[in-house]
Enzyme design. Structure first.
Site, PDB file in Angstrom:
ATOM      1  N   SER A 127       0.804  -1.421   0.078  1.00 40.78           N
ATOM      2  CA  SER A 127       0.017   0.026   0.220  1.00 40.78           C
ATOM      3  C   SER A 127       0.998   1.232   0.037  1.00 40.78           C
ATOM      4  O   SER A 127       1.982   1.405   0.690  1.00 40.78           O
ATOM      5  CB  SER A 127      -0.856  -0.116   1.233  1.00 40.78           C
ATOM      6  N   GLU A 129       0.205   3.651   1.670  1.00 42.47           N
ATOM      7  CA  GLU A 129       0.401   4.066   3.137  1.00 42.47           C
ATOM      8  C   GLU A 129       1.810   3.690   3.743  1.00 42.47           C
ATOM      9  O   GLU A 129       2.105   4.449   4.722  1.00 42.47           O
ATOM     10  CB  GLU A 129      -0.698   3.134   4.224  1.00 42.47           C
ATOM     11  N   TYR A 151      -1.430   0.347  10.728  1.00 35.99           N
ATOM     12  CA  TYR A 151      -1.725  -0.358   9.618  1.00 35.99           C
ATOM     13  C   TYR A 151      -0.491  -0.254   8.590  1.00 35.99           C
ATOM     14  O   TYR A 151      -0.269  -1.196   7.757  1.00 35.99           O
ATOM     15  CB  TYR A 151      -3.071   0.415   8.711  1.00 35.99           C
TER      16      TYR A 151
HETATM   17  P1  NDP Z   1     -11.391  -4.286   1.898  1.00 33.95           P
HETATM   18  O1  NDP Z   1     -11.269  -3.649   3.457  1.00 33.95           O
HETATM   19  O2  NDP Z   1     -12.481  -4.201   1.054  1.00 33.95           O
HETATM   20  O3  NDP Z   1     -11.181  -6.238   2.237  1.00 33.95           O
HETATM   21  C1  NDP Z   1     -10.565  -6.674   3.169  1.00 33.95           C
HETATM   22  C2  NDP Z   1     -10.719  -8.004   2.979  1.00 33.95           C
HETATM   23  O4  NDP Z   1      -9.664  -8.665   4.056  1.00 33.95           O
HETATM   24  C3  NDP Z   1     -11.973  -8.682   3.383  1.00 33.95           C
HETATM   25  O5  NDP Z   1     -12.301  -9.643   2.464  1.00 33.95           O
HETATM   26  C4  NDP Z   1     -12.002  -9.209   4.564  1.00 33.95           C
HETATM   27  O6  NDP Z   1     -12.872 -10.168   4.913  1.00 33.95           O
HETATM   28  C5  NDP Z   1     -10.433  -9.667   4.386  1.00 33.95           C
HETATM   29  N1  NDP Z   1      -9.927 -10.117   5.995  1.00 33.95           N
HETATM   30  C6  NDP Z   1      -9.830  -9.343   6.926  1.00 33.95           C
HETATM   31  N2  NDP Z   1      -9.534  -9.829   8.257  1.00 33.95           N
HETATM   32  C7  NDP Z   1      -9.330 -11.320   7.610  1.00 33.95           C
HETATM   33  C8  NDP Z   1      -8.600 -12.488   8.300  1.00 33.95           C
HETATM   34  N3  NDP Z   1      -7.911 -12.512   9.501  1.00 33.95           N
HETATM   35  N4  NDP Z   1      -8.206 -13.482   7.455  1.00 33.95           N
HETATM   36  C9  NDP Z   1      -8.653 -13.408   6.057  1.00 33.95           C
HETATM   37  N5  NDP Z   1      -9.350 -12.348   5.634  1.00 33.95           N
HETATM   38  C10 NDP Z   1      -9.346 -11.320   6.230  1.00 33.95           C
HETATM   39  O7  NDP Z   1      -9.994  -4.039   1.344  1.00 33.95           O
HETATM   40  P2  NDP Z   1      -9.856  -3.916  -0.150  1.00 33.95           P
HETATM   41  O8  NDP Z   1     -10.477  -4.822  -0.995  1.00 33.95           O
HETATM   42  O9  NDP Z   1     -10.172  -2.529  -0.584  1.00 33.95           O
HETATM   43  O10 NDP Z   1      -8.225  -3.988  -0.288  1.00 33.95           O
HETATM   44  C11 NDP Z   1      -7.748  -4.966  -0.679  1.00 33.95           C
HETATM   45  C12 NDP Z   1      -6.151  -5.375  -0.003  1.00 33.95           C
HETATM   46  O11 NDP Z   1      -5.541  -4.258  -0.757  1.00 33.95           O
HETATM   47  C13 NDP Z   1      -5.909  -5.185   1.305  1.00 33.95           C
HETATM   48  O12 NDP Z   1      -4.968  -5.944   1.854  1.00 33.95           O
HETATM   49  C14 NDP Z   1      -5.954  -3.409   1.632  1.00 33.95           C
HETATM   50  O13 NDP Z   1      -5.170  -3.360   2.663  1.00 33.95           O
HETATM   51  C15 NDP Z   1      -4.845  -3.394   0.259  1.00 33.95           C
HETATM   52  N6  NDP Z   1      -4.914  -2.074  -0.469  1.00 33.95           N
HETATM   53  C16 NDP Z   1      -6.101  -1.527  -0.598  1.00 33.95           C
HETATM   54  C17 NDP Z   1      -5.989  -0.384  -1.114  1.00 33.95           C
HETATM   55  C18 NDP Z   1      -7.275   0.455  -1.614  1.00 33.95           C
HETATM   56  O14 NDP Z   1      -7.372   1.643  -1.943  1.00 33.95           O
HETATM   57  N7  NDP Z   1      -8.407  -0.182  -1.627  1.00 33.95           N
HETATM   58  C19 NDP Z   1      -4.702   0.405  -1.406  1.00 33.95           C
HETATM   59  C20 NDP Z   1      -3.605  -0.303  -1.422  1.00 33.95           C
HETATM   60  C21 NDP Z   1      -3.723  -1.466  -0.460  1.00 33.95           C
HETATM   61  P3  NDP Z   1     -14.278 -10.016   5.903  1.00 33.95           P
HETATM   62  O15 NDP Z   1     -15.494  -9.654   4.664  1.00 33.95           O
HETATM   63  O16 NDP Z   1     -14.452 -11.346   6.665  1.00 33.95           O
HETATM   64  O17 NDP Z   1     -13.812  -8.887   6.803  1.00 33.95           O
HETATM   65  P1  GDR Z   2      -6.644   5.740   3.392  1.00 34.57           P
HETATM   66  O1  GDR Z   2      -8.352   5.832   3.010  1.00 34.57           O
HETATM   67  O2  GDR Z   2      -6.619   5.960   4.893  1.00 34.57           O
HETATM   68  O3  GDR Z   2      -5.985   6.616   2.399  1.00 34.57           O
HETATM   69  O4  GDR Z   2      -6.613   4.213   3.268  1.00 34.57           O
HETATM   70  P2  GDR Z   2      -9.433   6.786   3.717  1.00 34.57           P
HETATM   71  O5  GDR Z   2     -10.539   6.903   2.513  1.00 34.57           O
HETATM   72  O6  GDR Z   2     -10.087   6.141   5.228  1.00 34.57           O
HETATM   73  O7  GDR Z   2      -8.903   8.143   3.965  1.00 34.57           O
HETATM   74  C1  GDR Z   2      -8.482   9.101   2.881  1.00 34.57           C
HETATM   75  C2  GDR Z   2      -8.271  10.485   3.752  1.00 34.57           C
HETATM   76  O8  GDR Z   2      -9.319  11.174   3.907  1.00 34.57           O
HETATM   77  C3  GDR Z   2      -9.153  11.715   5.168  1.00 34.57           C
HETATM   78  N1  GDR Z   2     -10.568  11.874   5.924  1.00 34.57           N
HETATM   79  C4  GDR Z   2     -11.267  10.991   6.077  1.00 34.57           C
HETATM   80  N2  GDR Z   2     -11.332   9.622   6.014  1.00 34.57           N
HETATM   81  C5  GDR Z   2     -12.491   8.627   6.438  1.00 34.57           C
HETATM   82  N3  GDR Z   2     -12.287   7.507   6.270  1.00 34.57           N
HETATM   83  N4  GDR Z   2     -13.576   9.270   6.993  1.00 34.57           N
HETATM   84  C6  GDR Z   2     -13.831  10.656   7.041  1.00 34.57           C
HETATM   85  O9  GDR Z   2     -14.648  11.153   7.522  1.00 34.57           O
HETATM   86  C7  GDR Z   2     -12.612  11.466   6.556  1.00 34.57           C
HETATM   87  N5  GDR Z   2     -12.334  12.929   6.603  1.00 34.57           N
HETATM   88  C8  GDR Z   2     -11.210  12.887   6.082  1.00 34.57           C
HETATM   89  C9  GDR Z   2      -8.360  10.847   5.840  1.00 34.57           C
HETATM   90  O10 GDR Z   2      -7.837  11.414   7.226  1.00 34.57           O
HETATM   91  C10 GDR Z   2      -7.345  10.292   5.130  1.00 34.57           C
HETATM   92  O11 GDR Z   2      -6.355  11.341   4.903  1.00 34.57           O
HETATM   93  C11 GDR Z   2      -6.968   3.642   2.109  1.00 34.57           C
HETATM   94  C12 GDR Z   2      -7.378   1.962   2.655  1.00 34.57           C
HETATM   95  O12 GDR Z   2      -7.996   1.231   1.457  1.00 34.57           O
HETATM   96  C13 GDR Z   2      -6.029   1.279   2.814  1.00 34.57           C
HETATM   97  O13 GDR Z   2      -6.258  -0.150   3.136  1.00 34.57           O
HETATM   98  C14 GDR Z   2      -5.071   1.443   1.776  1.00 34.57           C
HETATM   99  O14 GDR Z   2      -3.691   0.807   1.865  1.00 34.57           O
HETATM  100  C15 GDR Z   2      -4.892   2.939   1.463  1.00 34.57           C
HETATM  101  O15 GDR Z   2      -6.211   3.397   1.029  1.00 34.57           O
HETATM  102  C16 GDR Z   2      -3.898   3.037   0.097  1.00 34.57           C
END
Ligand code: NDP
Ligand code: GDR
Length: 327
Positions: A127, A129, A151
Site C-alpha cells: 500500500s 500508506e 496499518y
Molecule cells: P477491504 O477492506 O474491502 O477487504 C479486506 C478483506 O480482508 C475482506 O475480504 C476481509 O474479510 C478480509 N479479511 C479481514 N481479516 C481477515 C482475516 N483475519 N483473514 C482473512 N481475511 C481477512 O479491502 P480492499 O479490497 O479495498 O483492499 C484489498 C487489499 O489491498 C487489502 O489488503 C488492503 O489493505 C490493500 N490495499 C487497498 C487499497 C485500496 O485503496 N483499496 C490500496 C492499497 C492496498 P471480511 O469480509 O471477512 O472482513
Molecule cells: P486511506 O483511506 O486512509 O488513505 O486508506 P480513507 O478513505 O479512509 O482516508 C483518506 C483520507 O481522507 C481523510 N478523511 C477521512 N477519511 C475517512 N475514512 N472518513 C472521514 O470522515 C474523513 N475525513 C477526512 C483521512 O484522514 C485520510 O487522509 C485507504 C485504505 O484502502 C487502505 O487499506 C489503503 O492501503 C490505502 O487507502 C492506500
C-alpha cells in the site's frame, strides 16, 4: 484452466479480481473467514463461479488446507484489516492479520509447494500508506518507507517479507504498492464512499449533513477495476518484482467534496458539511501521489478512469441505490 486462490474475497478488490479472473477462464477459489460471514451471500451473488473455502490469515493450518483444496497457480493475498483509522484502535489485531498474516500465507505456500516453488506465483497487496510521511514526491518503488499508522507499519512488514521470500527461496512473489483505489463497491468507512453515500442521502432528503475529518489531506485516487488488472499483470511476468500502481494525480478531500456535490447539482457544499475531531487521525498521511512509470512500461498498464468520472460513477450508483429503495 489456470487456478487462483484469493484471500480477501469479500472485499472490494476481491470481487473485482474474481470477475477479471473468471472472465479470463480461471478456476477461482476464495478464502472466507468466520462461521457465518455476512458477506457470504454477496460473493455468491456477485461472482457465482467462485468456490469458497473457510480460512483465516491468522490460522496457518487453515491456509495450508485452502492451498491443498485450491491447488492454485496464482495466489492473491488481499485479506487484511484495511481501515487505517481502525488500526490505531486495534493495533495488535492489525499486526496479527495485516502483518503476520502475510508471513503465515507465505510460509503456507512454502510448505505446500515444497521443493517446487516455481509452480506458484504470489501477489501481496502492499500500500501507498507505507510511504506515510513522504520522503519524496511523487513516490516510486525506491522511495524510503515511513509509515504513519499501525496499518502502514503492518504493510511494511508484509512488503519486506514478500521480498524476503523472493530472495531467500526464489519464490515468484510480487508486491503491488497500490495507491487508493475506489469504486461503488468501496466500503462505506472509506472517505470516497462515505462522501458518495452522504451526498446521495442529502440529495434525497434523507440526511441533513455529512460529518468529516481532515479536509486538507490529498490522495491519488484511481478505479479499483483498473488496479486489479495490474495485480494480474504482475503475476504474468517472468519474475516477481515490486510495482507502484497509481494515477499520478492528487486531489484533496475538499476537491472530492466539490466533485461529489456537483454531481447532484450542489455547488456550495459548506452548509452540508461539518467536521468532528473523532474523524481526525493521531498521525496523518498528508500527501500521496504515485509514480507508476515502471508499471506502465513493464506491465503495459495504465488507468482508464479519471478522478471526475470515478466520483460521478460512485455518486450516481448511490443515488440509484437510494432510488431503488424508494427515494
Ligand atoms: P477491504 O477492506 O474491502 O477487504 C479486506 C478483506 O480482508 C475482506 O475480504 C476481509 O474479510 C478480509 N479479511 C479481514 N481479516 C481477515 C482475516 N483475519 N483473514 C482473512 N481475511 C481477512 O479491502 P480492499 O479490497 O479495498 O483492499 C484489498 C487489499 O489491498 C487489502 O489488503 C488492503 O489493505 C490493500 N490495499 C487497498 C487499497 C485500496 O485503496 N483499496 C490500496 C492499497 C492496498 P471480511 O469480509 O471477512 O472482513
Ligand atoms: P486511506 O483511506 O486512509 O488513505 O486508506 P480513507 O478513505 O479512509 O482516508 C483518506 C483520507 O481522507 C481523510 N478523511 C477521512 N477519511 C475517512 N475514512 N472518513 C472521514 O470522515 C474523513 N475525513 C477526512 C483521512 O484522514 C485520510 O487522509 C485507504 C485504505 O484502502 C487502505 O487499506 C489503503 O492501503 C490505502 O487507502 C492506500
Amino acid at each position: 484452466m489456470p487456478r487462483a486462490l484469493i484471500t480477501g474475497i469479500t472485499g472490494q478488490d476481491g470481487l473485482y479480481l474474481s470477475e477479471l479472473l473468471l472472465a479470463k477462464g480461471y478456476e477461482v477459489y476464495g478464502l472466507i473467514r468466520g462461521q457465518n460471514n455476512p458477506k457470504f451471500d454477496l460473493v455468491g451473488k456477485t461472482v457465482p463461479g467462485v468456490h469458497l473455502i473457510a480460512g483465516d490469515l491468522t490460522d496457518l493450518s487453515s491456509l495450508l488446507r485452502a492451498l491443498q483444496v485450491a491447488q492454485p497457480d496464482e495466489i492473491y493475498n488481499l485479506g487484511a484489516i484495511s481501515f487505517v483509522a481502525y488500526s490505531w484502535e486495534q493495533a495488535a489485531l492489525t499486526s496479527d492479520v495485516t502483518a503476520k498474516g502475510v508471513l503465515n500465507i507465505l510460509e503456507a505456500v512454502r510448505l505446500y509447494a515444497g521443493d517446487d516453488l516455481s509452480t506458484v506465483r504470489f501477489y501481496q497487496a502492499s500500500s501507498s500508506e507505507m510511504f506515510g510521511k513522504v520522503q519524496q514526491v511523487p513516490q516510486n518503488e525506491g522511495t524510503l518507507l515511513w509509515p504513519r499508522s499501525p496499518y502502514g507499519v503492518a504493510k511494511v512488514f508484509g512488503h519486506y517479507m514478500t521480498i524476503n521470500y523472493r530472495e531467500s527461496y526464489g519464490m515468484h512473489a510480487s508486491s503491488g504498492i497500490l495507491f487508493n483505489h475506489e469504486s461503488p463497491r468501496r466500503g462505506p468507512e472509506f472517505v470516497t464512499r462515505k462522501v458518495s453515500m452522504g451526498v446521495a442521502a442529502i440529495k434525497a432528503g434523507r440526511q441533513d449533513t455529512l460529518t468529516m475529518g481532515n479536509l486538507e489531506a490529498r490522495r491519488d485516487w484511481g478505479f479499483a477495476g483498473d488496479y486489479v488488472d495490474a495485480m494480474w499483470r504482475m503475476l504474468q511476468q517472468p519474475n516477481g518484482d515490486d510495482y507502484v500502481v497509481s494515477t499520478g494525480e492528487t486531489h484533496s478531500i475538499r476537491e472530492l467534496l466539490d466533485a461529489a456535490f456537483a454531481v447532484v447539482g450542489i455547488d456550495d457544499w459548506e452548509p452540508y458539511v461539518e467536521q468532528d475531531p473523532r474523524f481526525f487521525r493521531p498521525a496523518e498521511v498528508d500527501l500521496l501521489t504515485g509514480d507508476s512509470t515502471k508499471a506502465r512500461e513493464v506491465l503495459d498498464w495504465k488507468p482508464t478512469v479519471g478522478f471526475a468520472d470515478l466520483v460521478t460513477m460512485m455518486v450516481e450508483s448511490d443515488v440509484r441505490a437510494l432510488a431503488a429503495q424508494g427515494g
